[in-house]
Design an enzyme around this catalytic site. Structure first.
Site, PDB file in Angstrom:
ATOM      1  N   LYS A 112     -31.012  65.182 161.495  1.00  0.00           N
ATOM      2  CA  LYS A 112     -30.728  66.600 161.232  1.00  0.00           C
ATOM      3  C   LYS A 112     -32.013  67.289 160.801  1.00  0.00           C
ATOM      4  O   LYS A 112     -32.715  66.805 159.908  1.00  0.00           O
ATOM      5  CB  LYS A 112     -29.685  66.685 160.114  1.00  0.00           C
TER       6      LYS A 112
HETATM    7  O1  G3P Z   1     -23.620  70.317 156.189  1.00  0.00           O
HETATM    8  C1  G3P Z   1     -23.885  71.596 156.452  1.00  0.00           C
HETATM    9  C2  G3P Z   1     -22.855  72.568 156.009  1.00  0.00           C
HETATM   10  O2  G3P Z   1     -21.651  72.223 156.562  1.00  0.00           O
HETATM   11  C3  G3P Z   1     -22.776  72.811 154.528  1.00  0.00           C
HETATM   12  O3  G3P Z   1     -21.903  73.810 154.314  1.00  0.00           O
HETATM   13  O4  G3P Z   1     -21.919  75.922 153.064  1.00  0.00           O
HETATM   14  O5  G3P Z   1     -20.213  74.223 152.584  1.00  0.00           O
HETATM   15  O6  G3P Z   1     -22.575  73.834 151.904  1.00  0.00           O
HETATM   16  P1  G3P Z   1     -21.643  74.495 152.866  1.00  0.00           P
END
Ligand code: G3P
Length: 254
Positions: A112
């Protein structure tokens, strides 16, 4: 009439993009570095992959020195399923070096990388070396197009963080899906195709709308995944079936 109905059916989410019927279906990944959550979701038989990020790894209480062994544990637990492990390097050289190390841990590790100058350059170098890259922190169709051109195998547009600043994350996702699906990426990365991972998912509705839009994948935290699975009417139905099954006349002695 039928075509009109189909158009209405596909665009009722108001984002105007028809989700053409395709061979595959929207698959569900879990967005966590927590081994217990991954094992539980895997036991349901519907898990198709895992995504992690530095914040999710930090949430496990894991140490820096244990990062790669932890990613290996996830890869082994999810044998055959793609597991995204994020590089925390800030230069293209650093990302390539870390990406090579991560991808060498296990065949199902996907590296990633953030969408930025260094991330794009590292993505190209790693893709040319046969490494699958998931380009993350994508917030615009132009970032997605640049990532696909740089050899990304997966592209992760964020929905929830967009909504967090009072913008429309699903509308942005719709544009990313439409742009990427307009092109053939077969000569850009080792697998010859680009799949869109709906990321920063907060609600079952994000998963539904992503499917309606034709996004390939939704990566979902455990709490939202459980909300996707549960429905009050299902629970009610189960309870009434159980009550009827446990009561006369079924239980009456012959
Ligand atoms: O892994 C990336 C993303 O899905 C993180 O999302 O905004 O819930 O931290 P968030």
């Amino acid at each position: 009439m039928f075509l009109h109905l189909l158009y209405w059916r596909c665009t009722r989410n108001g984002y105007g993009h028809i989700a053409a019927r395709r061979v595959c279906h929207e698959v569900l990944f879990i967005d966590t570095a927590n081994l217990d959550e991954i094992a539980e979701a895997k036991s349901w038989g519907c898990l198709a992959g895992v995504t992690t990020n530095p914040s999710l790894y930090a949430k496990t209480g894991g140490k820096l020195a244990d990062f790669e062994p932890h990613m290996l544990k996830i890869a082994e637990l999810c044998e055959g399923l793609p597991v995204s492990a994020e590089s925390t390097a800030t230069t293209a050289e650093g990302m390539v070096e870390e990406g090579r190390r991560l991808s060498a841990l296990a065949p199902n590790i996907v590296v990633k990388l953030p969408v930025c100058e260094a991330g794009l350059a590292a993505c190209r170098a790693l893709a040319d070396a046969g490494v699958r890259v998931n380009m993350t922190l994508v917030f615009s169709p132009t970032q997605a197009l640049m990532a696909a051109n740089a050899g990304a195998r997966y592209i992760s547009p964020f929905v929830g963080r967009y909504d967090d600043i009072a913008l429309d994350g699903l509308s942005q996702l719709a544009d990313v899906v439409a742009c990427i699906k307009n092109y053939d990426w077969s000569d850009k990365n080792p697998d010859g195709r680009v799949e869109i991972i709906t990321a920063s998912v907060r609600t079952p509705n994000h998963v539904t709308q992503a499917a309606l839009l034709g996004a390939d994948i939704a990566t979902v935290p455990m709490a939202a995944l459980k909300k996707c699975l549960h429905h009050p009417l299902t629970d009610q139905g189960l309870a009434s079936f159980a009550a009827d099954w446990a009561s006369p006349p079924i239980r009456d002695s012959p």
